[in-house]
Motif scaffolding. Sequence first.
Motif, short mmCIF file in Angstrom:
data_model
loop_
_atom_site.label_atom_id
_atom_site.label_comp_id
_atom_site.label_asym_id
_atom_site.label_seq_id
_atom_site.Cartn_x
_atom_site.Cartn_y
_atom_site.Cartn_z
N TYR A 167 -8.78 1.64 6.16
CA TYR A 167 -7.83 2.68 6.58
C TYR A 167 -7.20 3.31 5.35
O TYR A 167 -6.63 2.62 4.51
CB TYR A 167 -6.75 2.04 7.47
N PRO A 206 0.83 -1.21 0.00
CA PRO A 206 0.00 0.00 0.00
C PRO A 206 0.86 1.26 0.00
O PRO A 206 1.92 1.30 0.60
CB PRO A 206 -0.81 -0.11 1.28
N VAL A 265 -6.80 0.51 2.68
CA VAL A 265 -6.47 -0.84 3.10
C VAL A 265 -7.60 -1.38 3.96
O VAL A 265 -7.97 -0.76 4.96
CB VAL A 265 -5.13 -0.86 3.89
N ARG A 291 0.29 1.36 11.83
CA ARG A 291 0.38 2.19 10.61
C ARG A 291 1.63 1.80 9.81
O ARG A 291 1.59 1.64 8.60
CB ARG A 291 0.42 3.67 11.00
N LYS A 331 2.40 -1.06 6.02
CA LYS A 331 3.23 -0.73 4.86
C LYS A 331 4.10 -1.91 4.41
O LYS A 331 4.59 -1.94 3.29
CB LYS A 331 4.13 0.46 5.17
N MET A 355 -4.26 5.02 3.93
CA MET A 355 -2.86 5.04 4.34
C MET A 355 -2.35 6.44 4.63
O MET A 355 -2.43 7.34 3.79
CB MET A 355 -1.97 4.39 3.27
N ASP A 356 -1.84 6.61 5.84
CA ASP A 356 -1.19 7.84 6.30
C ASP A 356 -2.10 9.07 6.29
O ASP A 356 -1.62 10.19 6.30
CB ASP A 356 0.08 8.14 5.50
#
Length: 181
Positions: A119, A88, A94, A131, A135, A121-122
């Motif tokens: 979620y 991702p 995700v 988190r 990845k 990402m970031d």
Amino acid sequence: MNKFLVLLSVFAVTFACKTPEARKPETVKTGSYIAESVVRNKKLYEAEEKAIETYIKTHDTKQFKASEYGFWVAKDSIVVEATNSKFPKFSDVVNFDFNISALDGQIIYTASELKNKNYSMDQEELFTGLREGLKLMKAGETYTFIFPSQKAYGYYGDENRIGRNTPIISTVTINSIITKK
């Protein structure tokens, strides 16, 4: 007498107009709180490291490896589609499931309690370790992570079931990754 009063007034005016002086502090702290905090945090870190190493030794069926992010990871399973999947990236959505347990094996939150998550990402709130762990995964993979407290819920815990400075174990499965363009 008149000259004396004039001289006295000039003298009084001259010395009465003095600039204010800065007051000195009564007590001076030398940063002892910070030094004490550093010592306390080093002891906490060492105690967590020992507990995590003990856990890894007693659960030698899994091959835990230290990650560059400061936690330990073991690959549990890979579904066939994971080989074709990508990692991702920023803003990808995700979909994953996870649980949380303590190092002693006590389940803190089951996957059904935490429910299936989507979620971005970031771009959303998630504890630091998870988190960063997402990845490292592709769709269809299941990993087990051991997060030291500073990568999990830290000093405050989750203010519910996870206590302060508690390292945790989490088994995470990524169901899908939707790429945003």
